[in-house]
Design a protein around this motif. Structure first.
Motif, PDB file in Angstrom:
ATOM      1  N   ASN A   1       0.758  -1.443   0.016  1.00  8.44           N
ATOM      2  CA  ASN A   1       0.413  -0.075   0.041  1.00  8.44           C
ATOM      3  C   ASN A   1       0.637   1.382  -0.050  1.00  8.44           C
ATOM      4  OD1 ASN A   1       0.149   0.655   2.661  1.00  8.44           O
ATOM      5  ND2 ASN A   1      -0.945  -1.301   3.675  1.00  8.44           N
ATOM      6  N   PRO A   2       0.356   2.104  -0.139  1.00 10.67           N
ATOM      7  CA  PRO A   2       0.809   3.597  -0.373  1.00 10.67           C
ATOM      8  C   PRO A   2       1.959   3.839   1.225  1.00 10.67           C
ATOM      9  CG  PRO A   2      -1.142   3.985  -1.522  1.00 10.67           C
ATOM     10  CD  PRO A   2      -1.534   2.521  -0.727  1.00 10.67           C
ATOM     11  N   ALA A   3       1.376   4.026   2.732  1.00  7.83           N
ATOM     12  CA  ALA A   3       2.061   4.201   3.656  1.00  7.83           C
ATOM     13  C   ALA A   3       3.465   3.440   3.135  1.00  7.83           C
ATOM     14  CB  ALA A   3       0.767   3.995   4.750  1.00  7.83           C
ATOM     15  N   THR A   4       2.820   2.230   3.302  1.00  6.71           N
ATOM     16  CA  THR A   4       4.182   0.890   2.254  1.00  6.71           C
ATOM     17  C   THR A   4       5.101   1.882   2.615  1.00  6.71           C
ATOM     18  OG1 THR A   4       2.948  -0.680   4.070  1.00  6.71           O
ATOM     19  CG2 THR A   4       4.837  -1.090   3.535  1.00  6.71           C
ATOM     20  N   ILE A   5       4.942   2.010   1.023  1.00  8.08           N
ATOM     21  CA  ILE A   5       6.446   2.136   0.168  1.00  8.08           C
ATOM     22  C   ILE A   5       6.806   3.386   0.380  1.00  8.08           C
ATOM     23  CG2 ILE A   5       5.222   1.119  -1.216  1.00  8.08           C
ATOM     24  CD1 ILE A   5       4.773   3.472  -2.781  1.00  8.08           C
ATOM     25  N   GLY A   6       6.369   4.681   1.635  1.00  7.67           N
ATOM     26  CA  GLY A   6       6.907   5.882   2.415  1.00  7.67           C
ATOM     27  C   GLY A   6       6.127   7.142   2.036  1.00  7.67           C
ATOM     28  N   ALA A   7       4.789   7.099   1.375  1.00  9.37           N
ATOM     29  CA  ALA A   7       4.397   7.977   0.086  1.00  9.37           C
ATOM     30  C   ALA A   7       3.502   8.350   1.835  1.00  9.37           C
ATOM     31  CB  ALA A   7       2.973   7.549  -0.388  1.00  9.37           C
ATOM     32  N   ASP A   8       3.320  10.304   1.515  1.00  6.26           N
ATOM     33  CA  ASP A   8       1.697  10.799   2.723  1.00  6.26           C
ATOM     34  C   ASP A   8       0.855  11.024   2.031  1.00  6.26           C
ATOM     35  OD1 ASP A   8       4.447  11.393   4.523  1.00  6.26           O
ATOM     36  OD2 ASP A   8       5.412  11.780   2.870  1.00  6.26           O
ATOM     37  N   VAL A   9       0.863  11.515   0.779  1.00  6.70           N
ATOM     38  CA  VAL A   9      -0.800  11.686   0.197  1.00  6.70           C
ATOM     39  C   VAL A   9      -0.579  10.623  -0.781  1.00  6.70           C
ATOM     40  CG1 VAL A   9      -0.218  13.402  -1.092  1.00  6.70           C
ATOM     41  CG2 VAL A   9      -1.933  12.810  -0.878  1.00  6.70           C
ATOM     42  N   CYS A  10      -1.721  10.411  -1.374  1.00  4.24           N
ATOM     43  CA  CYS A  10      -2.767  10.005  -2.417  1.00  4.24           C
ATOM     44  C   CYS A  10      -3.436   9.872  -2.851  1.00  4.24           C
ATOM     45  CB  CYS A  10      -2.135   7.988  -2.593  1.00  4.24           C
ATOM     46  SG  CYS A  10      -4.167   6.589  -2.316  1.00  4.24           S
ATOM     47  N   HIS A  11      -3.646  10.255  -4.182  1.00  7.47           N
ATOM     48  CA  HIS A  11      -5.325   9.949  -4.690  1.00  7.47           C
ATOM     49  C   HIS A  11      -5.245   8.775  -5.742  1.00  7.47           C
ATOM     50  CE1 HIS A  11      -4.516  10.015  -9.175  1.00  7.47           C
ATOM     51  NE2 HIS A  11      -5.335   9.361  -9.306  1.00  7.47           N
ATOM     52  N   LEU A  12      -6.249   7.968  -5.545  1.00  7.31           N
ATOM     53  CA  LEU A  12      -7.758   6.828  -5.884  1.00  7.31           C
ATOM     54  C   LEU A  12      -8.460   6.804  -6.744  1.00  7.31           C
ATOM     55  CD1 LEU A  12      -8.187   5.287  -2.892  1.00  7.31           C
ATOM     56  CD2 LEU A  12      -5.612   4.744  -3.780  1.00  7.31           C
ATOM     57  N   ASN A  13      -8.122   6.673  -7.986  1.00  6.07           N
ATOM     58  CA  ASN A  13      -9.321   6.392  -9.269  1.00  6.07           C
ATOM     59  C   ASN A  13     -10.143   5.500  -8.796  1.00  6.07           C
ATOM     60  OD1 ASN A  13      -6.439   6.942 -10.978  1.00  6.07           O
ATOM     61  ND2 ASN A  13      -8.264   8.558 -11.443  1.00  6.07           N
ATOM     62  N   LEU A  14     -11.166   5.275  -8.406  1.00  2.27           N
ATOM     63  CA  LEU A  14     -12.790   5.256  -7.918  1.00  2.27           C
ATOM     64  C   LEU A  14     -12.819   4.241  -9.171  1.00  2.27           C
ATOM     65  CD1 LEU A  14     -14.381   6.724  -4.918  1.00  2.27           C
ATOM     66  CD2 LEU A  14     -12.497   4.750  -5.083  1.00  2.27           C
ATOM     67  N   HIS A  15     -12.852   5.103 -10.209  1.00  2.00           N
ATOM     68  CA  HIS A  15     -13.399   4.625 -11.589  1.00  2.00           C
ATOM     69  C   HIS A  15     -12.228   3.699 -12.421  1.00  2.00           C
ATOM     70  CE1 HIS A  15     -11.160   8.631 -12.010  1.00  2.00           C
ATOM     71  NE2 HIS A  15     -10.668   8.233 -13.103  1.00  2.00           N
ATOM     72  N   LYS A  16     -11.442   3.326 -12.070  1.00  2.00           N
ATOM     73  CA  LYS A  16     -10.374   2.584 -12.453  1.00  2.00           C
ATOM     74  C   LYS A  16     -10.214   1.469 -11.124  1.00  2.00           C
ATOM     75  CE  LYS A  16      -7.418   5.796 -14.541  1.00  2.00           C
ATOM     76  NZ  LYS A  16      -5.730   6.330 -15.606  1.00  2.00           N
ATOM     77  N   THR A  17     -10.266   0.905 -10.574  1.00  2.00           N
ATOM     78  CA  THR A  17      -9.585   0.332  -9.137  1.00  2.00           C
ATOM     79  C   THR A  17     -10.374  -0.372  -8.154  1.00  2.00           C
ATOM     80  OG1 THR A  17      -7.181   0.821  -8.788  1.00  2.00           O
ATOM     81  CG2 THR A  17      -8.599  -0.745  -7.417  1.00  2.00           C
ATOM     82  N   PHE A  18     -11.572   0.535  -7.999  1.00  2.00           N
ATOM     83  CA  PHE A  18     -12.553   0.664  -7.612  1.00  2.00           C
ATOM     84  C   PHE A  18     -14.192   0.277  -7.982  1.00  2.00           C
ATOM     85  CE2 PHE A  18      -9.330   2.085  -5.007  1.00  2.00           C
ATOM     86  CZ  PHE A  18      -9.372   0.457  -3.823  1.00  2.00           C
ATOM     87  N   ALA A  19     -13.827  -0.016  -9.121  1.00  2.34           N
ATOM     88  CA  ALA A  19     -15.171  -0.305 -10.468  1.00  2.34           C
ATOM     89  C   ALA A  19     -16.405   0.297 -10.645  1.00  2.34           C
ATOM     90  CB  ALA A  19     -15.783  -1.641  -9.169  1.00  2.34           C
ATOM     91  N   ILE A  20     -16.031   1.687 -10.452  1.00  2.00           N
ATOM     92  CA  ILE A  20     -16.717   2.713 -11.181  1.00  2.00           C
ATOM     93  C   ILE A  20     -16.644   2.655 -12.310  1.00  2.00           C
ATOM     94  CG2 ILE A  20     -17.845   5.411 -11.054  1.00  2.00           C
ATOM     95  CD1 ILE A  20     -16.695   5.135  -8.617  1.00  2.00           C
ATOM     96  N   PRO A  21     -17.963   2.628 -13.334  1.00  6.43           N
ATOM     97  CA  PRO A  21     -17.498   2.382 -15.259  1.00  6.43           C
ATOM     98  C   PRO A  21     -17.419   3.972 -15.481  1.00  6.43           C
ATOM     99  CG  PRO A  21     -19.727   2.012 -14.438  1.00  6.43           C
ATOM    100  CD  PRO A  21     -19.170   2.424 -13.225  1.00  6.43           C
ATOM    101  N   HIS A  22     -16.208   4.207 -16.735  1.00  8.37           N
ATOM    102  CA  HIS A  22     -15.968   5.131 -17.066  1.00  8.37           C
ATOM    103  C   HIS A  22     -16.693   6.147 -17.656  1.00  8.37           C
ATOM    104  CE1 HIS A  22     -12.205   3.099 -16.080  1.00  8.37           C
ATOM    105  NE2 HIS A  22     -11.061   4.181 -16.529  1.00  8.37           N
ATOM    106  N   GLY A  23     -17.967   5.184 -18.139  1.00  6.79           N
ATOM    107  CA  GLY A  23     -19.038   5.558 -19.020  1.00  6.79           C
ATOM    108  C   GLY A  23     -18.641   6.507 -20.178  1.00  6.79           C
TER     109      GLY A  23
END
Length: 950
Positions: A686-708
């Motif tokens: 996960n991002p915290a483990t690699i040492g990041a401080d902030v990440c954005h997530l594409n819910l329309h990619k990884t988390f299945a919202i359709p691209h429409g």
């Protein structure tokens, strides 16, 4: 087989397939493959701490129970949001139809002509109603569109204005508060000075480069801005107007005053409120600004045979070309919602829209006159659908209203406004009026007189026609409309036909059970500014989704407000900026970005007021650590952030990532991780483990919202503990941290409605399913790599020869045969496939991402198609361009023509492999002529004679 397991339905690979795939890959087990792919020092030691997975039926039951907790009040709050009626024919055939909601951005025009036509309709509606010359194919929300207008006009200041003192932008006090908040967010990093005031008292000065007006105003007053615009032009001040699109059916359109930009939302054209979104915003401007307009423009061109064809014009992937020179970071649009809004106008036509607007206005007048008859003072002199009253007992009105299930807009201790909407009926008049009557213990008077005929002064009455094109005057019966929608759908290749293997885009299954709740009224009809206790169901979902994302990323807090990935990038950087300022280190403004980064990364950094420093990537596709060290040492005093995509944009898990993030921290910077490739991380790292401080997530990619078809998107940010206080706020509903930055999008929780999809995806997969999905995505990518081995070179590999969840194949060597990567992309259409990502992040390549949702049968079909094309490349030559690749794609009209002048058979052209005949998809047009379309830009529905003159 557990038939109740959602993971069984979401993940395409069967248990029996895994051994075969591993044999082809050359690994003994999934665990061995993962160990060879992801560096050991960032692997999670424990699984995700999430509740046990729900079955699909359990999730639907849960969704119903949560929906019941949302209280269904009649909301007359307005403020840019109004209840609307989605025609059932549009709801069933577009919103609920995977043929529309699973398509991708129409970069491959030949297999997207239906969506492109629907978007051209949308642009035509916007241009006709605003009376502007050109419009884009939607933006994220009205407030974002207004901010884009402010920054575009800032960028196009005339030469003699480009001085440090010409940075003032006037904002009318009539502008919506959420828009003002977003303008403040955007203005500060760019050095724009906002001046807020009364437009009637504005002193025109050459210190100002632009102005923003609201039409009608936030509490309903309709102003005649013609004189203001005229004086602004004399002072070389550009004017933008935020306009209500339904009001423009009856009111003089701003384009007729000579304004420079008109923005707004099309939410009230049949789009559910959805507690704030998603809704398609519009942005219309003058032709002179066609190369400055943010977002996407759909234009008309010709194909190889000279036939009409549509494609994305001018702005196609602007950020990928301009990067830190881009004037906007907009990437995702709101295509599905724009399609629906455009179809709303097609279905109703100009006369239908006049009927709706007139009815809304007449009901508003009826309510106004009836309440005035009880002695209340109405404060609007001219109005369309919103009326404001001075009262002496606001709390009394509120108490009565809420007891009747009615929400009004309580402006202050002595002022209330009411906004009437399309769903308002005659039976709603008396309960609404009685909110005022009963609050004063007045006696109810007899029957209510319904008023007809507008109260709008002649100078503000619309006299120009609109929507005269045949499309808006042909499909007013449900039968005709249904067939029109289906005709367009058949022209588009979507996930309901075949795999879409676009790298970095994660085109996975959008499961029906995740989508079904979106159509339910108790989710769709909630205004974003209702008291929070009325949206309890939403808040339970949104809070749990935030907690789920915290667990998945390893971070402390999440904001769901950003309504696209690019907005998430910007939000993350603005939070970092605020963090540095809170520590007295506002001088930290250097953002280091790898050369391979997505183009929105540098564009977002510049918008956040940072200076971009590019660091190299090495021959293996990793960040060049030596070069990075040099850049960090050079800029350590002013280092603000590193933007990094992980796994890299090249599809590789870089083993040096923890050293890289430590290097940034040791020099005072923060690490922003782009979450575009999160599908390779969930449950494994996960991002915290690699040492990041902030990440954005594409819910329309990884988390299945359709691209429409290019939107909606959701791009929440997840942050470490030190950044939590700075999460974005909203001026009307409390959200964000105790030191919150101003708004990133118009609604408090962004596009809340589609967050239900990601919530369901996580609830139904659970910890084990989410982790298995990641493993299968990596398995599928490595299987494709192995199958293509020897035919296509994979450019970048991990240290043990593996790829992550995607890979880049090199098509540049085929130039020896006269074949470009575009030829392969077009030829894939003949095989029934959308091309992988073309020429990003490396020119002349294809980036392939299969996701976890595809079956082995589909993976093999795709590989067979690419291998067949590879054989066709061998047959081609530079000397003879008359070959099956250069002529691709082959349309039905070509193959059935009486004349066949090609040196290969019709069967080879259209049915190159046996499986194609079982489910043939026909491209609608031949290759589009990009240059012709840019030279002859036409972005609204043209009359036949107009196009003939080009």
């Amino acid at each position: 087989m557990n038939t109740q397991s959602f993971a069984l339905r979401h993940i395409g690979i069967r248990e029996k397939d895994i051994e075969k795939m591993l044999s082809v890959i050359g690994a003994d087990s999934i665990e061995e493959l993962i160990e060879q792919t992801i560096p050991a020092d960032i692997r999670l030691n424990e699984g995700l701490t999430l509740p046990e997975a729900l079955t699909e039926q359990e999730f639907l039951n849960l969704s119903q129970n949560l929906a019941e907790k949302n209280r269904m009040f009649k909301s007359y709050i307005g403020m840019g949001y109004h209840e609307s009626i989605t025609p059932s024919v549009i709801k069933r055939n577009i919103l609920e139809n995977p043929g529309w909601y699973t398509a991708y951005t129409p970069y491959q025009a030949e297999i997207a002509q239906g969506r492109l036509e629907a978007l051209l309709n949308f642009q035509t509606v916007v241009c006709d109603l605003t009376k502007m010359e050109i419009a884009n194919a939607s933006l994220l929300d009205e407030s974002t569109a207004a901010a884009e207008a402010m920054t575009m006009l800032f960028d196009v200041r005339s030469r003699n204005q480009k001085k440090e003192n010409v940075v003032k932008f006037f904002v009318s006090e009539e502008v919506l508060p959420q828009t003002l908040s977003l303008l403040q967010t955007r203005a500060i990093p760019l050095g724009i000075e906002l001046v807020i005031g009364d437009h009637e008292n504005f002193e025109f000065s050459t210190d100002f480069y632009g102005a923003l007006l609201q039409y009608p105003g936030k509490h309903g007053q309709v102003n005649d801005y013609a004189e203001f615009v005229s004086k602004a032009q004399e002072s070389n001040i550009k004017v933008a107007v935020a306009a209500d699109i339904l009001s423009l059916v009856l009111l003089t359109p701003p384009g007729e005053w000579g304004v420079d930009v008109v923005v707004g939302t099309t939410q009230r054209f049949g789009i559910p409120l959805g507690y704030g979104g998603p809704h398609a915003a519009f942005f219309a401007t003058k032709e002179a600004y066609k190369r400055n307009i943010p977002g996407r423009i759909i234009g008309l061109t010709k194909d190889t045979d000279g036939n009409d064809a549509l494609r994305m014009a001018l702005q196609t992937r602007e950020q990928h070309i301009k990067r830190d020179k881009a004037t906007s970071n907009i990437c995702t649009a709101q295509v599905l919602l724009a399609v629906m809004a455009g179809m709303y106008a097609v279905y109703h036509g100009p006369e239908g829209l006049k009927d709706i607007a007139t009815r809304v206005h007449n009901y508003t007048k009826t309510v106004a006159e009836t309440i005035k008859a009880y002695g209340f003072e109405q404060l609007n002199t001219v109005y369309f659908d919103t009326i404001k009253f001075k009262v002496n007992n606001v709390q009394g009105i509120r108490t009565v209203s809420e007891s009747k299930g009615i929400n009004l807009n309580y402006i202050d201790d002595e002022t209330v406004s009411i906004s009437i909407n399309e769903a308002f009926t005659k039976k709603d008049i008396r309960p609404l009026v009685n909110c005022f009557v009963e609050s004063q213990a007045l006696n109810e008077k007899g029957s209510i007189t319904e008023y007809e005929g507008q109260t709008i002064p002649d100078a503000l009455v619309r006299k120009s026609s609109f929507l005269e094109h045949e499309t808006f005057n042909s499909y007013h019966s449900e039968t005709d409309m249904m067939r029109y929608i289906k005709k367009l759908e058949r022209k588009d290749l979507s996930l309901n036909h075949s795999m879409i293997s676009l790298g970095s885009c994660t085109m996975k299954l959008n499961a029906a059970s995740e989508m079904l709740p979106l159509s339910w009224a108790r989710w769709g009809n909630i205004h974003p500014f209702v008291p929070v206790e009325q949206a309890e169901g939403y808040h339970l979902v949104l809070r749990e989704l935030e907690e789920q994302l915290n667990v998945i990323t390893g971070f402390a807090a999440t904001s769901l407000q950003p309504n696209s990935g690019a907005q998430g990038e910007y939000a993350g950087l603005m939070v970092i900026r605020a963090y540095h300022e809170s520590r007295g280190e506002s001088h930290r403004n250097i953002c280091i970005i790898p050369a391979s980064a997505h183009g929105t990364n540098p564009a977002s950094a510049v918008m956040a007021g940072m200076k971009v420093v590019v660091t190299k990537t090495d021959e293996q596709g990793n960040i060049d650590v030596v070069d990075l060290e040099e850049k960090v040492n050079e800029h350590s005093e002013n280092l603000a952030a590193l933007m990094v995509t992980y796994p890299s944009t090249h599809g590789v898990f870089e083993s040096s990532i923890r050293y890289i993030t430590k290097l940034i921290h040791d020099n005072g910077g923060q690490v922003y991780m782009d979450g575009a490739n999160m599908n390779a991380q969930v449950g494994l790292t996960n991002p915290a483990t690699i040492g990041a401080d902030v990440c954005h997530l594409n819910l329309h990619k990884t988390f299945a919202i359709p691209h429409g078809g290019g939107g909606p998107g959701v791009g929440p940010i997840c942050v470490a503990e030190q950044l939590k206080p700075f999460l974005p706020s909203n001026p009307l509903i409390e959200t964000g941290g105790e030191k919150a930055i101003t708004a990133i999008s118009a609604a408090p929780w962004g596009s809340s409605l589609v967050c239900l999809i990601s919530y369901g995806y996580i609830k139904m997969l659970g910890a084990e399913g989410l982790t298995d999905a990641t493993k299968m995505a990596i398995l599928n990518a490595n299987y494709i790599k192995a199958r293509l081995n020897g035919a296509f070179e994979v450019l970048y590999l991990g240290e043990q020869g593996r790829v992550g969840h995607e890979m880049i194949i090199d098509c540049r060597p085929f130039k020896e045969n006269g074949i470009e990567v575009t030829d392969i992309a077009k030829r894939l259409m003949d095989y029934g496939y959308h091309s992988p990502t073309v020429s990003f992040p490396v020119g002349g390549t294809m980036m392939i991402e299969p996701t976890e949702s595809e079956s082995l049968v589909e993976l093999d079909r795709f590989c067979d198609a690419l291998l067949s094309i590879r054989a066709e490349i061998t047959e081609a030559s530079v000397e003879d361009a008359n070959n099956v690749l250069k002529n691709a794609p082959h349309t039905l009209a070509m193959v059935t023509s009486d004349n066949w002048g090609f040196p290969y058979s019709r069967q080879k052209a259209a049915f190159p492999l046996t499986y194609v005949a079982e489910n043939k998809f026909w491209p609608t047009v031949r290759r589009t002529d990009e240059a012709f379309g840019d030279r002859n830009l036409m972005c609204t529905c043209p009359a036949v004679e107009e196009y003939a003159e080009v």
